[in-house]
Design an enzyme around this catalytic site. Structure first.
Site, PDB file in Angstrom:
ATOM      1  N   GLU A   1     -28.546 -18.884 -47.726  1.00  0.00           N
ATOM      2  CA  GLU A   1     -29.284 -19.180 -46.681  1.00  0.00           C
ATOM      3  C   GLU A   1     -29.202 -19.195 -45.319  1.00  0.00           C
ATOM      4  OE1 GLU A   1     -32.381 -19.079 -47.775  1.00  0.00           O
ATOM      5  OE2 GLU A   1     -32.007 -19.184 -49.861  1.00  0.00           O
TER       6      GLU A   1
ATOM      7  N   CYS B   1     -32.715 -23.267 -38.378  1.00  0.00           N
ATOM      8  CA  CYS B   1     -32.422 -21.863 -38.753  1.00  0.00           C
ATOM      9  C   CYS B   1     -33.809 -21.039 -38.650  1.00  0.00           C
ATOM     10  CB  CYS B   1     -31.810 -21.735 -40.120  1.00  0.00           C
ATOM     11  SG  CYS B   1     -33.107 -22.554 -41.532  1.00  0.00           S
TER      12      CYS B   1
END
Length: 469
Positions: A210, A244
């Protein structure tokens, strides 16, 4: 670490099959560990960041950790049901059956980042425990207070053969990634992700990455600019942009650039009329990241960008060491500026103009595929074109970031923004082995189908059926 892994794997193998009651009990203990000590976690997070909004921590790291656990508790028996599959004609008529069973993989390694250091441990653990696995977690050295609290509390709620935490710097992280886990999940920067993948390769450890990237906002030609500005500012200033999925840059129709910039300023001013003493606003995590952001802003200015600082109370940020940074809106950015080459991860927002929607799409497509993409607009044909012509890990329409909060949607990147996904059912399946099972009928199928010597007419008939002759 090798000893912990060996003990967890031995315990896992001895316990197979892992009953639902044990899985649910682990999930409930995981939830209790966070809920019982929510205040201490919020204190640790604030200590690690220099200042972190308590309410934000409650939303993102406390509530955001318990919600996926509750979702798993509610659904894990449904997720784990064997899945019936078809068999080729005429095997089904003869009594053959096929199905998929979802088995736990074993010991899962989780390498967690610093930006949401509770949520990005507990959210994957929901899928890990629901699937019946054990877990080892490597926490970030940038959030030592949170890491220490996890290590203190884990032993009260879990046996080390169920869940264990380890902390340390890059060397420990490297050793952790090189362990022969049954699956490894890493959340963090793309550059580090490459090293993780290399480290896991020697053990052929399956990896979910991720990562991040430059998640764009495309403002459609008929978008409500006030709504765009408010929602982008919420996403960009949450956790001081250290997300993110934070909107990384905004693409606006040329004729609307000034209006959007003014709306962004108004929205930021309304939500954060002050910053330095505002408990709702979080600091940049450390001096290195604070300096990095300032260096990138200076680089953009030196190359011709116009920087507009949203500082409603005219506070003196130079006289404090709080590492709080106001929103910086950067206009006239060009590709040679670092801000347009790297993921920003802070309260700095480049704004770029486009003339036709295909120009905005082309701008997105000439960069690495992002973790998230955000489109605002009412024009269904334009929206469809953006969805069809861009590739990203996920999309939120008419807002930013929210797709990550939907437990029934897979969360993951594509290409440089990641590989694989988790959350909800997709997390359960990521951390499970889908075992194919075929049960042959009581008849001599090999003879009927001409599959065993001596070959003859039945064989030729079977081949003809296979190839369509």
């Amino acid at each position: 670490m090798k000893g912990i892994l060996a003990a967890q794997r031995e315990s896992f193998m001895a316990a197979l099959p892992e009953p639902f009651s044990i899985r649910k009990d682990r999930l409930k203990r995981a939830s209790a560990m966070i809920r019982d000590h929510a205040d201490r976690f919020c204190d640790a997070l604030s200590e690690d960041f220099g200042h972190r909004s308590r309410e934000q921590s409650m939303i993102t790291d406390i509530g955001g950790s318990i919600s996926p656990i509750n979702h798993a508790l509610k659904n894990l028996e449904k997720w784990a049901k064997p899945e019936k599959r078809g068999v080729q004609f005429p095997l089904g008529l003869l009594g053959a059956k096929a199905w998929v069973e979802y088995q736990p993989k074993g010991v899962i390694g989780i390498i967690a980042p610093w930006n949401f250091p509770v949520n990005l441990v507990m959210s994957p653990l929901a899928g890990v425990f629901a699937a019946g696995n054990r877990a080892m977690v490597k926490t970030s050295e940038y959030t030592p207070a949170t890491a220490a609290l996890f290590e203190e509390l884990a032993g009260r709620y879990f046996d080390p053969t169920e869940l264990a935490f380890v902390s340390g710097g890059p060397e420990i992280g490297k050793e952790f990634a090189e362990l022969p886990f049954d699956h490894l999940l890493f959340t963090g920067a793309t550059g580090i992700g490459r090293h993780i993948l290399h480290a896991a390769a020697d053990n052929l450890t399956p990896v979910t990455l991720e990562l991040g990237g430059k998640s764009p906002v495309i403002v459609g030609t008929d978008a409500d600019t006030a709504q765009v500005a408010e929602r982008v500012v919420v996403g960009k200033m949450l956790n001081a942009g250290q997300i993110c999925l934070a909107p990384d840059y905004v693409l606006v129709p040329s004729s609307q650039e000034s209006a959007v910039v003014e709306e962004l300023k108004s929205a930021a001013t309304a939500m954060y009329p002050t910053l330095l003493s505002n408990p709702d606003y979080t600091s940049v995590v450390n001096d290195r990241h604070y300096q990095r952001l300032n260096d990138w802003i200076a680089d953009a200015q030196a190359k011709g960008a116009k920087v507009e600082v949203v500082n409603p109370a005219n506070e003196d940020f130079g006289s404090t060491n709080s590492r709080k940074m106001p929103l910086h809106i950067v206009r006239d950015v060009t590709d040679d500026m670092t801000l347009m080459q790297e993921e920003i991860f802070g309260p700095v927002l480049p704004v770029r103009r486009y003339d036709m929607i295909d120009g905005a799409i082309a701008e997105v497509n000439r960069r690495d595929r992002p973790l998230g993409l955000y489109y605002f607009g009412k024009n269904e044909a334009e929206r469809r074109r953006v969805l069809d012509r861009t590739i990203s890990g996920g999309v939120t329409l008419d807002d930013v970031i929210f797709h990550v909060s939907m437990e029934d949607l897979p969360f993951g990147g594509v290409g440089p923004s990641g590989m694989g996904s988790y959350h909800g059912l997709d997390g359960f399946r990521t951390f499970s082995h889908a075992k194919a099972v075929f049960q042959q009928s009581k008849f001599d199928v090999a003879k009927i189908a001409g599959l065993k010597p001596p070959y003859g007419p039945a064989t030729r008939k079977a081949v003809a059926r296979q190839i369509g002759g």
